[in-house]
Design a protein around this motif. Structure first.
Motif, PDB file in Angstrom:
ATOM      1  N   LEU A 309       6.172  12.444  -9.996  1.00 22.41           N
ATOM      2  CA  LEU A 309       6.646  11.589  -8.944  1.00 22.41           C
ATOM      3  C   LEU A 309       7.566  12.819  -8.055  1.00 22.41           C
ATOM      4  O   LEU A 309       8.363  13.622  -8.519  1.00 22.41           O
ATOM      5  CB  LEU A 309       7.545  10.554  -9.475  1.00 22.41           C
ATOM      6  CG  LEU A 309       8.094   9.719  -8.143  1.00 22.41           C
ATOM      7  CD1 LEU A 309       7.203   9.087  -7.552  1.00 22.41           C
ATOM      8  CD2 LEU A 309       9.367   8.765  -8.968  1.00 22.41           C
ATOM      9  N   GLN A 310       7.014  12.797  -6.796  1.00 22.80           N
ATOM     10  CA  GLN A 310       7.476  13.581  -5.707  1.00 22.80           C
ATOM     11  C   GLN A 310       8.550  12.725  -4.749  1.00 22.80           C
ATOM     12  O   GLN A 310       8.131  11.886  -4.126  1.00 22.80           O
ATOM     13  CB  GLN A 310       6.510  14.451  -4.939  1.00 22.80           C
ATOM     14  CG  GLN A 310       5.445  15.263  -5.821  1.00 22.80           C
ATOM     15  CD  GLN A 310       6.128  16.473  -6.563  1.00 22.80           C
ATOM     16  OE1 GLN A 310       6.919  17.125  -6.030  1.00 22.80           O
ATOM     17  NE2 GLN A 310       5.477  16.973  -7.566  1.00 22.80           N
ATOM     18  N   LEU A 311       9.922  13.282  -4.852  1.00 16.02           N
ATOM     19  CA  LEU A 311      10.632  12.391  -4.171  1.00 16.02           C
ATOM     20  C   LEU A 311      11.282  13.079  -2.833  1.00 16.02           C
ATOM     21  O   LEU A 311      11.569  14.204  -2.856  1.00 16.02           O
ATOM     22  CB  LEU A 311      12.023  12.002  -4.900  1.00 16.02           C
ATOM     23  CG  LEU A 311      12.858  11.117  -4.499  1.00 16.02           C
ATOM     24  CD1 LEU A 311      12.250   9.664  -4.526  1.00 16.02           C
ATOM     25  CD2 LEU A 311      14.190  11.005  -5.290  1.00 16.02           C
ATOM     26  N   VAL A 312      10.818  12.742  -1.729  1.00 10.07           N
ATOM     27  CA  VAL A 312      10.884  13.485  -0.458  1.00 10.07           C
ATOM     28  C   VAL A 312      11.946  13.048   0.714  1.00 10.07           C
ATOM     29  O   VAL A 312      12.357  13.684   1.327  1.00 10.07           O
ATOM     30  CB  VAL A 312       9.539  13.774   0.136  1.00 10.07           C
ATOM     31  CG1 VAL A 312       8.611  14.321  -0.727  1.00 10.07           C
ATOM     32  CG2 VAL A 312       9.083  12.355   0.575  1.00 10.07           C
ATOM     33  N   GLY A 313      12.749  12.022   0.210  1.00  9.60           N
ATOM     34  CA  GLY A 313      13.684  11.282   1.200  1.00  9.60           C
ATOM     35  C   GLY A 313      13.960   9.921   0.747  1.00  9.60           C
ATOM     36  O   GLY A 313      13.695   9.590  -0.219  1.00  9.60           O
ATOM     37  N   THR A 314      14.880   9.531   1.797  1.00 11.11           N
ATOM     38  CA  THR A 314      15.479   8.007   1.295  1.00 11.11           C
ATOM     39  C   THR A 314      15.624   7.404   2.856  1.00 11.11           C
ATOM     40  O   THR A 314      15.878   8.209   3.817  1.00 11.11           O
ATOM     41  CB  THR A 314      16.920   8.125   0.512  1.00 11.11           C
ATOM     42  OG1 THR A 314      17.226   6.809   0.401  1.00 11.11           O
ATOM     43  CG2 THR A 314      17.842   9.070   1.489  1.00 11.11           C
TER      44      THR A 314
END
Length: 415
Positions: A309-314
């Motif tokens: 899982l690649q988390l890039v922002g919110t």
């Protein structure tokens, strides 16, 4: 089911330590006796963190079929905006990514699914206690520390504060420990140069982004691999870093856990399906999707071809301060309640300390004759220390700025 799982844990581990609280060591059998001695609970139980009594309140509430709400020791009792569904056994009260506090309802099957998944995926063991340096009332600590104790007999070592000297003294009494923590604490321990001497079998980081630099430095100086963990209050565990070497991509939050499915939902937000997803909120909002095993997060990212899982922002509105979510609306309300300001605006700006992630900033317009020092003093009586703004401005010219411009003005004030 939760209480029956607890009884089975006690049957298997009655003579083993359950909670280490300073000089006191409480076995599972002794903890069970304290639970049974507790009078019958009402329909709602407030379990305040801070000692063995937290576990007694929690388990006795489930024994009696009560709805339990874990909160910090000194926090005010939360007010829910609606009645919980009949099967609710736990309410997580949290600002979450939206930045506005509300309750999240869970039944026992959902909590069991989350706790079992964490123990299995992280390899937690009854032989290796969890060191509790994070809040047990918050979702991260509850899932990673409280549920493994109740469901699987993983002991808990309570640390009153995460200060290096205190942690060193606690660790001296244990051969091995699992440590779920947050980046700011890992950095403090690294700077204090204590990590190499600590008996850490498993090091976990969540709550805020873990920088590649910190992860690499800790590994190089102590041999400890800090493992990124990602989850949310609404659905529990989502992904976990099982690699043995430091990451090379800052957006990597580990492999999606077995039994969890992650896809891309509306607005590019991550959508999670699992048996640990909550029943729902006490107050739903227009862009919510929570229930029936599905949760639309406020985080943006993707799952790559390796199932990482690649988390890039919110897209959330909460301020993330060293792993704690702070509601801007709550701080603004507290500022107005002092009676010392005409208006207030609260927001986060990036911290120079990457492990803190963000810092709270406040733009205020003072009432005539009032001083900022008095406002700060009054606010400190209404909020927790970690909820207090670090940066303050009172300039009238700033009120015309948009949020992006305002953040720049706080980050780069003119000479």
């Amino acid at each position: 089911m939760l209480y029956f799982r607890w009884l089975e844990t006690c049957r298997l581990h009655a003579s083993r330590p359950a909670v280490y609280d300073g000089a006191e060591v409480v076995t599972f059998g002794e903890l069970a006796k304290r639970v049974e001695a507790r009078p019958h609970s009402g329909s709602r139980v407030i379990a305040r963190s801070g000692g063995v009594g937290f576990f007694v309140d929690l388990i006795s509430g489930w024994r009696d079929g009560s709805m339990v709400i874990p909160i910090e020791k000194d926090a005010p009792e939360p007010k829910l905006n609606s009645d919980p569904p009949a099967e609710t056994c736990l309410v997580k009260y949290t600002p979450g990514a939206s930045g506005i506090p509300r309750g999240i309802f869970f039944n026992d099957a959902q909590l069991i699914a989350d706790g079992d998944r964490l123990v299995r995926e992280m390899g937690l063991s009854v032989e290796v206690p969890n060191l509790a340096v994070i809040s047990l009332a918050h979702s991260y600590g509850f899932s990673n520390i409280v549920l493994p104790l109740i469901l699987h007999g993983v002991p808990v070592v309570l640390a009153p504060v995460p200060f290096p000297r205190v942690v060193e003294e606690i660790c001296a009494n244990h051969a091995a420990l699992a440590v779920p923590s947050v980046p700011s604490i890992w950095r403090a321990w690294h700077r204090a140069k204590i990590l190499k001497s600590l008996p850490i079998r498993l090091a976990v980081s969540a709550g805020a982004p873990l920088s590649l630099d910190l992860e690499a430095q800790v590994y190089e100086t102590s041999g400890i691999k800090i493992r990124n963990f990602y989850g949310t209050s609404e659905c529990g565990a989502i992904s976990f870093d099982r690699s043995e070497l430091p990451r090379v991509d800052a957006s990597d939050v580990g492999r999606v856990m077995a039994g969890v499915s992650v896809s891309i939902g509306r607005d590019g937000r991550l959508q999670v399906q699992s048996d640990a997803v909550a029943i729902g909120y006490d107050e739903s909002r227009r862009d919510d999707l929570l229930g029936a095993g599905c949760y639309l997060t406020r985080d943006v990212g993707f799952v790559d071809e390796r199932e990482i899982l690649q988390l890039v922002g919110t897209v959330g509105g909460a301020i993330n301060v060293a792993g704690r979510k702070v509601s801007p609306a709550k701080v603004e309300a507290a500022l107005m309640a002092t009676g010392l300001v005409r208006r207030a605006r609260v927001f986060g700006i990036p911290s120079a300390d990457r492990e803190r992630n963000e810092e709270i900033s406040a733009l205020v317009e003072m009432n005539d004759g009032e001083r900022l020092e008095r406002l700060k003093s009054s606010l400190s009586e209404r909020l927790e220390t970690w909820e207090l703004p670090r940066h303050w401005r009172a300039g009238a010219e700033l009120w015309a700025l948009g949020l992006a411009e305002l953040r720049d003005a706080f980050r780069f004030p003119s000479a």
